[in-house]
Write an enzyme that holds these catalytic residues in place. Structure first.
Site, mmCIF file in Angstrom:
data_model
loop_
_atom_site.group_PDB
_atom_site.id
_atom_site.type_symbol
_atom_site.label_atom_id
_atom_site.label_comp_id
_atom_site.label_asym_id
_atom_site.label_seq_id
_atom_site.Cartn_x
_atom_site.Cartn_y
_atom_site.Cartn_z
ATOM 1 N N HIS A 183 -26.275 102.583 -76.004
ATOM 2 C CA HIS A 183 -26.804 101.660 -77.012
ATOM 3 C C HIS A 183 -28.125 101.172 -76.435
ATOM 4 O O HIS A 183 -28.150 100.456 -75.435
ATOM 5 C CB HIS A 183 -25.844 100.492 -77.243
ATOM 6 C CG HIS A 183 -26.352 99.518 -78.262
ATOM 7 N ND1 HIS A 183 -25.703 99.281 -79.451
ATOM 8 C CD2 HIS A 183 -27.455 98.730 -78.281
ATOM 9 C CE1 HIS A 183 -26.382 98.388 -80.165
ATOM 10 N NE2 HIS A 183 -27.450 98.033 -79.467
ATOM 11 N N ASP A 308 -21.046 104.731 -87.297
ATOM 12 C CA ASP A 308 -20.989 103.441 -86.596
ATOM 13 C C ASP A 308 -20.059 102.473 -87.335
ATOM 14 O O ASP A 308 -20.331 101.273 -87.423
ATOM 15 C CB ASP A 308 -22.382 102.828 -86.424
ATOM 16 C CG ASP A 308 -22.427 101.796 -85.298
ATOM 17 O OD1 ASP A 308 -21.363 101.489 -84.719
ATOM 18 O OD2 ASP A 308 -23.518 101.296 -85.014
#
Ligand code: DOR
Ligand code: ZN
Length: 443
Positions: A183, A308
């Site tokens: 991330h 996601d």
């Protein structure tokens, strides 16, 4: 007489690795036994796929099922999240580690492995979260059963997982062998800019706080470290034009993912229309970035598409910014919205399959899945490219009960999900009992 098959999928338009052919596929013992099966072949079960496209089972490599192994979360659990997946035409999901407690050690992984094999409707892989404390263990954890990758939150998001300094990230990179997933948002820039914003500011402030440079700066740092250490990196949910241009020069060490949300939604519209239901990390940004994401899909920069899927309860999404939680549901709607993009001419069906099968296989080293070829798992997503349907919240099975795509009319719909030869979903109906297995990974 040739031995009968367990299942034959007849006369579908099959998306094979080498092109699209109308053919029949024979399945035996959960695996693809033959392509081009003749009309005289026998099978226990036959599916007539005339008029349908037969895709290799589609994979969503980026979901947050929230469930540490006890179905205690009010927004999502492993049983419901994997049920959502198969209803949406997905045969396997890779689940993120920012659960409560987070998945960061062998004990937590053992709980998840055991639980998944009892309650999951689809096949599943797990990311193990990196912390500043578990770096020495990661090389061994990344080779455990069902582990798709180590996940590093280089910037903070939902939960407490965070490894934000170059020294620790370099130690992670030097510690193992498999590709590490990141991330990528720069934590110090996030913290430095926070005080410029206030509670109750417009939801669009989210993309000003977590701005383009926040993402790009972190990706530049990660690429420098990846080059220095030679450790392969996978940049999750790339959200800026700048990163996509930059990553083209790092194909020796980097692969990347873009999210359906970043291809489909655009600021400021998403914040005006959806309020807190448009807030996610990294943020949905302006049209220039959506255009860049599509260009990167078309020129091959992008390896994977993910949803996601990150459910939060409605109450948490309806709080004022920045208290509203970040994250959108998506595993159930990924395939319908992607098929709509195919029908709108934004990408070919072949490229969609490349992004959702070959891509995850290449990036994570998936063994025996993601390819319509003899010997591979008999995973199929059957789609009707012509079916028109409105996405309704009543169809969503995640307990949080909402989707940012509510009311959207799409063309193209998954009509069956077949996992290792078993039909798990047919026309909105989930069949049988949960029989999900851990996905196998190389290395
Ligand atoms: O928006 C997001 N939500 N981004 C993340 O990185 C995490 C996710 C979540 O778990 O809620
Ligand atoms: Zn995520």
């Amino acid at each position: 007489m040739p031995a009968p098959y367990d299942l034959i999928i007849r006369n579908g338009t099959c998306v094979l690795p080498w092109g699209t052919e109308q053919t029949s596929v024979g399945v035996r013992d959960g695996r693809i036994a033959a392509l081009g099966v003749g009309s005289d072949a026998e099978a226990t079960e036959t599916i007539d796929a005339t008029g349908l496209h037969v895709l290799p089972g589609l994979i969503d490599p980026h979901v947050h099922l929230r469930d540490p192994g006890n179905a205690s979360n009010p927004a999502e659990t492993m049983p419901t999240g994997t049920r959502a997946a198969v209803l949406g035409g997905i045969v396997a999901v890779f689940d993120m580690p920012n659960t409560k407690p987070p998945l960061v050690d062998a004990a937590g992984l053992a709980v998840k492995q055991d639980y998944a094999e009892r309650v999951a409707w689809c096949d599943i892989g797990f990311y193990v979260g990196a912390t500043k404390g578990n770096i020495p263990d990661l090389a061994s954890l990344e080779t455990e059963r069902g582990v798709c990758a180590i996940k590093v939150f280089a910037g903070s998001s939902t939960g407490d997982l965070l490894v934000d300094d170059d020294d620790s990230i370099e130690r992670i990179m030097r510690g193992g062998h498999r590709r590490v997933a990141y991330h990528s948002e720069d934590e110090s820039r996030l913290q430095a800019r926070k005080s410029r914003f206030h509670c109750g500011d417009p939801y669009a402030s989210h993309m000003e706080w977590r701005d383009e440079e926040t993402a790009f700066l972190c990706t530049r740092r990660l690429m420098a470290l990846a080059r220095r250490t030679g450790r392969a990196a996978h940049i999750l949910h790339v959200s800026t034009a700048q990163e996509l241009a930059y990553l083209k020069d790092f194909r020796d060490v980097a692969t990347c993912e873009v999210l359906l949300n970043h291809l489909t939604q655009v600021a400021p519209d998403c914040y005006e229309r959806l309020g807190g239901y448009g807030v996610m990390n990294p943020p949905i940004r302006g049209e220039r970035h959506r255009e860049a994401a599509w260009a990167a899909v078309r020129d091959g920069t992008v390896d994977c598409i993910g949803s996601d899927h990150a459910p939060h309860p409605r109450e948490a999404k309806e709080k004022p910014w920045p208290e509203c939680h970040s994250g959108l549901t998506g595993v159930q709607t990924l395939v319908p919205v992607m098929l709509d993009h195919v029908n709108a001419g934004r990408l070919s069906l072949g490229r969609m399959v490349d992004l959702m099968c070959a891509g995850p296989a290449r990036v994570y080293g998936v063994l025996g899945k993601g390819r319509l070829a003899a010997g591979y798992d008999a995973d199929f997503t059957l789609v009707d490219l012509r079916r028109r349907r409105r996405i309704e919240e009543s169809w969503i099975v995640s307990p949080c009960g909402w989707t940012p795509f509510a009311g959207r009319e799409v063309t193209g719909w998954p009509v069956a999900t077949i996992i290792r030869g078993r039909t798990v979903m047919r026309e909105d109906e989930v069949l049988g009992v949960p029989r999900g297995r851990l996905v196998a990974f190389a290395g």
